[in-house]
Design an enzyme around this catalytic site. Structure first.
Site, PDB file in Angstrom:
ATOM      1  N   LEU A 286       0.808  -1.224   0.000  1.00 13.11           N
ATOM      2  CA  LEU A 286       0.000   0.000   0.000  1.00 13.11           C
ATOM      3  C   LEU A 286       0.845   1.280   0.000  1.00 13.11           C
ATOM      4  O   LEU A 286       0.312   2.378   0.113  1.00 13.11           O
ATOM      5  CB  LEU A 286      -0.923   0.019   1.224  1.00 13.11           C
ATOM      6  CG  LEU A 286      -2.026  -1.056   1.209  1.00 13.11           C
ATOM      7  CD1 LEU A 286      -2.749  -1.074   2.540  1.00 13.11           C
ATOM      8  CD2 LEU A 286      -3.017  -0.790   0.082  1.00 13.11           C
ATOM      9  N   ARG A 287       2.174   1.118  -0.115  1.00 14.15           N
ATOM     10  CA  ARG A 287       3.019   2.323  -0.107  1.00 14.15           C
ATOM     11  C   ARG A 287       2.656   3.263  -1.256  1.00 14.15           C
ATOM     12  O   ARG A 287       2.680   4.474  -1.108  1.00 14.15           O
ATOM     13  CB  ARG A 287       4.495   1.939  -0.205  1.00 14.15           C
ATOM     14  CG  ARG A 287       5.096   1.476   1.099  1.00 14.15           C
ATOM     15  CD  ARG A 287       6.619   1.559   1.089  1.00 14.15           C
ATOM     16  NE  ARG A 287       7.170   0.962   2.289  1.00 14.15           N
ATOM     17  CZ  ARG A 287       7.732  -0.226   2.359  1.00 14.15           C
ATOM     18  NH1 ARG A 287       7.825  -0.975   1.280  1.00 14.15           N
ATOM     19  NH2 ARG A 287       8.202  -0.693   3.490  1.00 14.15           N
ATOM     20  N   GLY A 288       2.368   2.694  -2.427  1.00 12.83           N
ATOM     21  CA  GLY A 288       2.026   3.514  -3.590  1.00 12.83           C
ATOM     22  C   GLY A 288       0.808   4.386  -3.334  1.00 12.83           C
ATOM     23  O   GLY A 288       0.807   5.584  -3.663  1.00 12.83           O
TER      24      GLY A 288
END
Length: 356
Positions: A286-288
């Protein structure tokens, strides 16, 4: 008010002005957004040799306003930081503070883990017989910028240490009976030449943004860059004075954006569409999503707006996602192009190539 000393003018570094740098808009935008919101997670700048990577990063550090630091403190501690106030017994109005330029620390390729993280102070151990901590480069970089040139040639273990500290804001050192934890809140900026190899995907993914820069091809712009550099080299102080007004305006813009950032809002629908793009591109984790949301808010704050627009997202999403795509060695399509196509499909817009 705490007594504050001003840094002497003759101690100022002679650095090429940020506002005088011609071209390389993608790199400049990524750096500015990380300064406005350091939680974006740093920038990885990959590009050809001689494209102004180091010059731009040093120029940004020089542009930033001076900060208040506790006098004689190796960690550049903020006198108003609650963590520092717990350990400092002096009254707040008597606490000695000094003005200091935002620290800019260069990490040399040959640096050891002890040099980076800190180690035992051997001199004090031998002379006084006590165990003491000698701060490393992470301590010097606190509240500033840590720059690693040729980061793709750095040992993976050291890159991991840097990324951990950048993400958590703390550096923990366990050495020969000494255990210490100190703040290490910095913007991590890495640069490199893709011809010399890429970072491992696991490490690359942990950089918030990824800027790709290329050698300027337009002859007129190349001449402009050469002329500006020649003028600076001939008389740096006059050149800096000439650009003083735009420099001050940009500095005020950054400070204003930092203050406005907490008040910038983004519609739920836009957040859902950002996640749709990440899902369509099969981005791991979920970093993006998180970084794109942060960067879109930061660019709105930079332009003194309280609401994120679709155009804001479009201007940052390639920077936030291009390095997170799974690489197929047989595929020749540029990752930035793939991100833009997915964005346009989800948001129902024309891609740049279709417009042309």
């Amino acid at each position: 008010m705490s007594p504050t000393a001003q840094a002497p003018m003759n101690s100022r570094r002679v650095v090429f002005p940020f506002t005088a740098i011609v071209g390389q808009e993608e790199m400049k935008l990524a750096l500015l957004l990380n300064v406005i919101d350091p939680k974006i997670g740093g920038v990885m700048i990959m590009g050809d040799r001689g494209t102004g990577k180091s010059t731009t990063i040093r120029a940004l550090a020089d542009l930033l306003p001076e900060i208040d630091v506790v006098a004689d403190d190796p960690f550049n501690s903020d006198p108003n930081d609650p963590d520092w106030m717990k350990t400092d017994n002096s009254l707040p109005d008597l606490r000695q503070t000094v003005k200091k330029k935002v620290p800019m620390v260069d990490l040399p390729l040959g640096a050891t883990e002890d040099r980076v993280c800190g180690t035992i102070d051997i001199e004090k151990a031998l002379s006084e017989g006590v165990k003491a901590f000698e701060p490393g480069l992470l301590a010097k970089a606190n509240r500033g910028i840590l720059y690693v040139d040729e980061v793709n040639l750095l040992d993976d273990h050291l890159v991991d240490v840097l990324l951990d500290s950048a993400a958590s804001g703390w550096n923990t050192v366990e050495r020969e009976g000494i255990s210490i934890r100190h703040p290490a809140r910095f913007v991590l900026v890495g640069s490199g030449n893709p011809e010399e190899g890429e970072l491992r995907p696991q490490l690359l993914d942990r950089f918030g943004m990824h800027a790709e820069i290329r050698t300027v091809r337009e002859p007129a712009m190349r001449v402009k860059i050469v002329e500006e550099r020649a003028e600076f080299d001939q008389n740096p102080l006059d050149y800096i004075q000439k650009h003083q007004t735009p420099q001050e305006a940009m500095q005020e813009k950054i400070v204003s954006a930092q203050e406005k950032l907490p008040h910038v809002e983004m519609d739920y629908e836009l957040r859902v569409k950002i996640s749709e793009v990440c899902s369509e591109l099969d981005v791991d984790g979920l970093r993006g999503d998180i970084v794109t949301n942060r960067a879109a808010r930061a660019i709105a704050a930079l332009e003194a707006r309280n609401e994120v627009t679709v155009d804001d997202i479009r201007r940052v999403i390639v920077l936030c996602l291009r390095h997170r795509l799974r690489k197929d060695p047989l595929e020749s399509i540029d990752s930035g192009y793939k991100v833009d196509k997915a964005f346009c499909r989800v948001f129902g817009l024309e891609s740049a190539t279709e417009q042309n």
